[in-house]
Design an enzyme around this catalytic site. Structure first.
Site, mmCIF file in Angstrom:
data_model
loop_
_atom_site.group_PDB
_atom_site.id
_atom_site.type_symbol
_atom_site.label_atom_id
_atom_site.label_comp_id
_atom_site.label_asym_id
_atom_site.label_seq_id
_atom_site.Cartn_x
_atom_site.Cartn_y
_atom_site.Cartn_z
ATOM 1 N N PRO A 23 0.810 -1.218 0.000
ATOM 2 C CA PRO A 23 0.000 0.000 0.000
ATOM 3 C C PRO A 23 0.843 1.267 0.000
ATOM 4 C CG PRO A 23 0.154 -0.839 2.229
ATOM 5 C CD PRO A 23 0.912 -1.814 1.356
ATOM 6 N N ASP A 24 0.320 2.280 -0.644
ATOM 7 C CA ASP A 24 0.862 3.616 -0.446
ATOM 8 C C ASP A 24 0.582 4.029 0.995
ATOM 9 O OD1 ASP A 24 2.035 6.068 -0.908
ATOM 10 O OD2 ASP A 24 0.767 6.590 -2.604
ATOM 11 N N THR A 25 1.282 5.032 1.463
ATOM 12 C CA THR A 25 1.104 5.483 2.834
ATOM 13 C C THR A 25 -0.369 5.775 3.107
ATOM 14 O OG1 THR A 25 3.316 6.423 2.838
ATOM 15 C CG2 THR A 25 1.785 7.231 4.514
#
Length: 754
Positions: free
Chosen positions: A267-269
Site C-alpha cells: 500500500p501507499d502510505t
C-alpha cells in the site's frame, strides 16, 4: 517515503470492515505459465510450506523470519534517485526521461538509479511510476510519471522496470490505479515523516467504466508486469467506490488474474484501512498494526480469512525476493544519510546525456539556435541560478509554490532528489562565456525591485539601467529561464505565471533575439508571449537533475542537436483542457478514453503545440508508408487465445503486421528524429481519432536515409470488449499514419481486417 518495509507504527485501524470473499487471484489457482518466475514460484511455495501461520504473518508485515533466513526488504523513493543522502546522484525526473522517447536511454537511466539504491543498501525502489496518467494537467505529480499517452508510458515503464531489475533490486510500480490527483487523495493528512492525523473528508473515488479503465489507465501496467515488476503499490484513492488497496475487483480479478501479476501488492502510505478488508481485497504486504496474530489467526480460526489466501500472500512476498536472487546476495547495510559511501560512479555523464536528450525545441526562428560565440548575452530569471539554500529538502515543499526561486532540478515528496551539487544554467553559461570571450550581464530573478536609478557614469555597457528592460537593451542575445513547480501532496493552481510572462515580454520588447528556456513539471502555457516576433527560440523540458545547466547549454550551443518530443499537449488556454481538479468525493471519468491529444483531436481543439511535437537543428523527410508481413491467420482471430502469463495472454504480444517507410536527413546537421506511427481503428472499436502505436528514435548523418519499420503487436490493434472481457481486433479499416507528431502526419496507408 518509507525506508524499511516494516509497518508496526504506521497503521491506524479506523474500522474493521467485514471481509469480502477472495475467490480469484491466488497463484495456486491461476492456470498460467509463470515463465522466468517459475523457479522463484517453486522456491517460494516450498519455503512457505515450512512456516507456521505466525511466521507467515511476520513475513507479510515486514518482519524477520529466522527459520528461512528472511530479512525485511528495504525500500526508498524514488525514480530520480535516493532521497536525503550524501554522495548520490540526482537524475532527471521520469517525465524528462520519457521526453527523450529513447527506450534504451530510459533503461540505462533507471539501471543507474537501481545501482545507487543497491549500493546504499536498498533492495527495492518505490518506482517506476506511471500513474497519474494525465487526466488533468493540474495534477501535482505528473512530473514523476512517464508521459500522458498510455502506449509511450507503457514502453517507458517496461524499460524502466528492466533497468531496475538488471541492477539487482525489486521494482515497485505505482500507483495502481486511477490515482489522478493529489487533492483529497486520502482521508488523513500526511505530516511529520508519515505520522497521520484524521481529516474530515474521505479519499476521492475515481469512477471509471470498464473500457476507460482498461484502455486509458491499465494499459501501461500490462507492460510493467510483463517486464518483471516484483511489487505494485496500490493507491490512496478509491476506485469505483472501494479503496484501491482493499478492492478485490481491481487487485484480485484484474491485476492478479487478468494480468497474471506474480509479485506482491503493497500500500501507499495510509492506503491500508482494515485488516480483513485489505487481506481479502488483494493486499499482500501490510502494517503489523493491522496484520498480527490477534487479527489474522482469529480470522483463520473463524473462516473469515482462508488458509489459501494467507499462504498466497506469503508466497507473493517471497516471489521477487527469490527472483532477484536476494537470498544469495549480501547487500550492504543501509547507512545513515551522511555516511561517506559514494555510489555515484560516473553517472554524471549519463545524467548530462539524458538531460540533453530530454530538451524539446519548440521554436527556432531564423536559426536563432544554436548559438555561435555570441558577443554579449544577458541572462534573466530565477531559474538560471541556484536556489538560495540547497540542494535537498528545501525543495521538498508540497504546499505553497507555483514557481521555484532558483533552478529547478527535482520536485517534491517522492519526486525529490539528493544532488551532491547542482549545475545551474548560469554556471554553465559562465564557463562558456569565459571560453568564448562573451560579455555577460545577468538579472537573476523573475521580478526586480523598483529602485530609483541615477546615472553617474552613463547608461551604456555595464552601466545600463539595472532593470530588465535596461539589461535587455544592452546586449545582442537575451536568455530567459523560467520554471513551473509542483510536487506530491498538492495539485497545481496555475499553468502560467504572470510575473514570469511579464518578464519575458519586457525582455522581448527590448531585445530582438530573446531565447526562452522553460523547465516545468507539466503543461506550461506559453501564449502570453510565444508569438512575440522577438522571441526567436524556445526550449522546453521537464526537470533534468544535477547536470541540468550543462544539458541546457549543450543544446543552446549545438553540442547536442535537440531530438526530444513533447509527452503532453500544450494548450493555448486553460479552458482548452477539459478536466479540472475534482473537488468532490466522487470523480466521474466522463471523458472516457479521450485524454490529452485524444481529446483535442476528438473535439478539433487547436493546441499551441501538440503531443509528439519537437524540432531539430536539421530537417527530415518521410516516404509514403507501406504495410507488410501481415499475419492473416492471427488477424482472423478476434481475441487472443494464448496461455496466460505475466502481462496477459502471451499472443497479445505477438507481432501481427509491420508498417515501414524511409526516413531521410534532409538538413545540414547530424541529428535524430523520433518517427511516430498513429492508428485509426474501425468504428466498432469506439476509439479516439488516432492514437500512438509505435515510435523509433533514428539517428542520421547529413543526407543519410534509413528504412524504419514499426512492429505492431496484437494488443496494439485491439480494443477492450466489455461484453467478452477480452482484448479483440476489430473488423474493418485500420489506417496507419507516420509522422513527426500527433498532427504533423507525413503519410498514411490503409489495411483492411476482414
Amino acid at each position: 517515503m518509507r525506508r524499511f518495509l516494516s509497518w508496526q507504527s504506521l497503521g491506524i485501524a479506523w474500522l474493521l470492515a467485514p471481509p469480502s470473499s477472495c475467490t480469484t487471484g491466488l497463484l495456486a489457482d491461476l492456470q498460467a505459465d509463470f515463465q522466468d518466475w517459475t523457479v522463484a514460484y517453486n522456491r517460494s511455495v516450498a519455503a512457505v510450506a515450512t512456516l507456521s501461520d505466525a511466521d507467515k504473518i511476520r513475513l507479510i508485515s515486514g518482519q524477520s523470519v529466522p527459520s528461512i533466513g528472511f530479512e525485511p526488504l528495504t525500500s526508498n523513493d524514488g525514480s530520480q534517485g535516493l532521497e536525503s543522502f550524501f554522495y548520490v546522484s540526482s537524475f532527471p525526473e521520469s517525465s524528462a526521461m520519457a521526453q527523450t522517447w529513447d527506450p534504451e536511454l530510459i533503461r540505462a537511466g533507471f539501471h543507474a538509479v537501481g545501482q545507487e539504491f543497491y549500493n546504499k543498501g536498498y533492495t527495492m525502489i518505490n518506482g517506476p511510476t506511471t500513474g497519474p496518467q494525465g487526466r488533468t494537467p493540474w495534477s501535482g505529480r505528473l512530473v514523476e510519471t512517464l508521459g500522458q499517452d498510455v502506449y509511450l508510458a507503457g514502453i517507458a515503464f517496461a524499460h524502466a522496470t528492466e533497468g531496475i531489475r538488471e541492477a539487482g533490486i525489486i521494482p515497485c510500480g505505482k500507483h495502481f490505479l486511477l490515482n489522478e490527483q493529489e487533492t483529497n487523495r486520502s482521508e488523513v493528512y500526511w505530516i511529520d515523516n508519515a505520522v497521520t492525523v484524521p481529516r474530515n473528508n474521505t479519499a476521492y473515488s475515481s469512477n471509471a467504466d470498464d473500457k476507460t479503465l482498461h484502455e486509458a489507465y491499465l494499459w501501461p501496467f500490462y507492460d510493467g508486469v510483463k517486464a518483471g515488476l516484483g511489487a505494485i503499490m496500490c493507491a490512496m484513492n478509491r476506485v469505483n467506490g472501494s479503496y484501491a488497496c482493499e478492492n478485490p475487483a481491481l487487485l484480485n480479478q484484474i491485476l492478479k488474474t487478468e494480468l497474471a501479476f506474480p509479485g506482491f501488492v503493497t500500500p501507499d502510505t495510509s492506503g491500508q484501512h482494515t485488516a480483513l478488508g485489505s487481506a481479502n481485497g488483494g493486499l499482500d504486504f501490510g502494517a503489523a498494526s493491522f496484520w498480527n496474530n490477534q487479527t489474522l489467526l482469529a480470522a483463520l480460526a473463524n473462516g473469515t480469512l482462508s488458509q489459501a489466501r494467507l499462504d498466497d500472500m506469503a508466497v507473493r512476498n517471497l516471489m521477487p525476493y527469490f527472483q532477484q536472487g536476494l537470498d544469495t546476495k549480501s547487500p550492504p547495510p543501509v547507512r545513515s544519510a551522511t555516511d561517506p559511501i559514494d555510489v555515484r560512479a560516473n553517472h554524471r555523464a549519463l545524467i548530462r546525456k539524458a538531460g540533453g536528450a530530454a530538451i524539446t525545441l519548440l521554436k527556432n526562428t531564423n536559426h536563432a539556435l544554436p548559438l555561435a560565440r555570441p558577443r554579449s548575452i544577458a541572462v534573466f530569471g530565477a531559474n538560471a541560478r541556484p536556489s538560495l539554500i540547497g540542494p535537498g529538502t528545501t525543495m521538498d515543499d508540497v504546499h505553497t509554490h507555483t514557481t521555484w526561486p532558483g533552478h529547478l532540478v527535482f520536485s517534491g515528496g517522492s519526486g525529490m532528489g539528493s544532488p551532491s551539487y547542482v549545475v545551474s544554467p548560469y554556471d554553465a553559461l559562465l564557463a562558456r562565456a569565459q571560453a568564448d570571450g562573451t560579455q555577460m550581464m545577468w538579472a537573476l530573478d523573475d521580478t526586480l525591485p523598483e529602485i530609483e536609478y541615477i546615472a553617474v557614469t552613463g547608461t551604456a555597457g555595464t552601466s545600463a539601467p539595472p532593470t530588465v528592460a535596461g539589461y535587455a537593451s544592452a546586449v545582442e542575445t537575451c536568455l530567459v529561464f523560467i520554471n513551473a513547480w509542483s510536487g506530491e501532496g498538492n495539485d497545481r493552481s496555475e499553468l502560467r505565471s504572470a510575473a514570469q510572462d511579464a518578464m519575458i515580454r519586457t525582455v522581448a520588447d527590448h531585445c530582438n533575439n530573446t531565447i526562452v528556456s522553460v523547465t516545468t513539471v507539466g503543461a506550461r502555457l506559453l501564449d502570453a508571449w510565444i508569438a512575440h516576433p522577438n522571441v526567436t527560440a524556445v526550449l522546453y523540458s521537464s526537470l533534468l537533475g544535477e547536470q541540468s545547466g550543462h544539458a541546457l547549454v549543450d543544446v543552446l550551443y549545438g553540442a547536442v542537436n535537440p531530438s526530444a518530443k513533447l509527452t503532453h499537449t500544450i494548450a493555448r488556454h486553460e479552458s482548452d483542457y477539459p478536466v479540472p481538479v475534482c473537488m468532490a468525493a466522487d470523480c466521474d471519468f466522463v471523458e472516457g478514453v479521450h485524454l490529452d491529444y485524444k481529446y483535442f483531436d476528438r473535439y478539433n481543439v487547436a493546441p499551441r503545440y501538440e503531443f509528439g511535437f519537437g524540432l531539430s537543428y536539421t530537417t527530415f523527410g518521410y516516404s509514403a508508408p507501406v504495410v507488410g508481413d501481415a499475419d492473416e491467420a492471427a488477424l482472423a482471430r478476434r481475441g487472443a487465445t494464448g496461455v496466460l502469463a505475466p502481462g496477459g495472454k502471451v499472443d497479445l504480444w505477438d507481432e501481427v503486421l509491420r508498417v515501414g517507410f524511409t526516413l531521410t536527413n534532409t538538413g545540414s546537421r547530424v541529428g535524430a528524429e523520433v518517427a511516430q506511427v498513429y492508428v485509426s481503428f474501425p468504428n466498432e472499436a469506439a476509439q479516439p481519432v488516432r492514437q500512438l502505436r509505435g515510435f523509433k528514435k533514428v539517428f542520421l548523418g547529413v543526407g543519410e536515409e534509413k528504412h524504419v519499420v514499426f512492429s505492431l503487436r496484437r494488443r496494439d490493434l485491439s480494443y477492450w470488449d466489455v461484453g467478452s472481457q477480452e482484448w479483440v481486433i476489430a473488423r474493418g479499416q485500420y489506417r496507419f499514419y507516420v509522422g513527426a507528431s500527433s498532427r504533423d502526419l507525413r503519410g498514411d496507408v490503409v489495411f483492411i481486417v476482414s
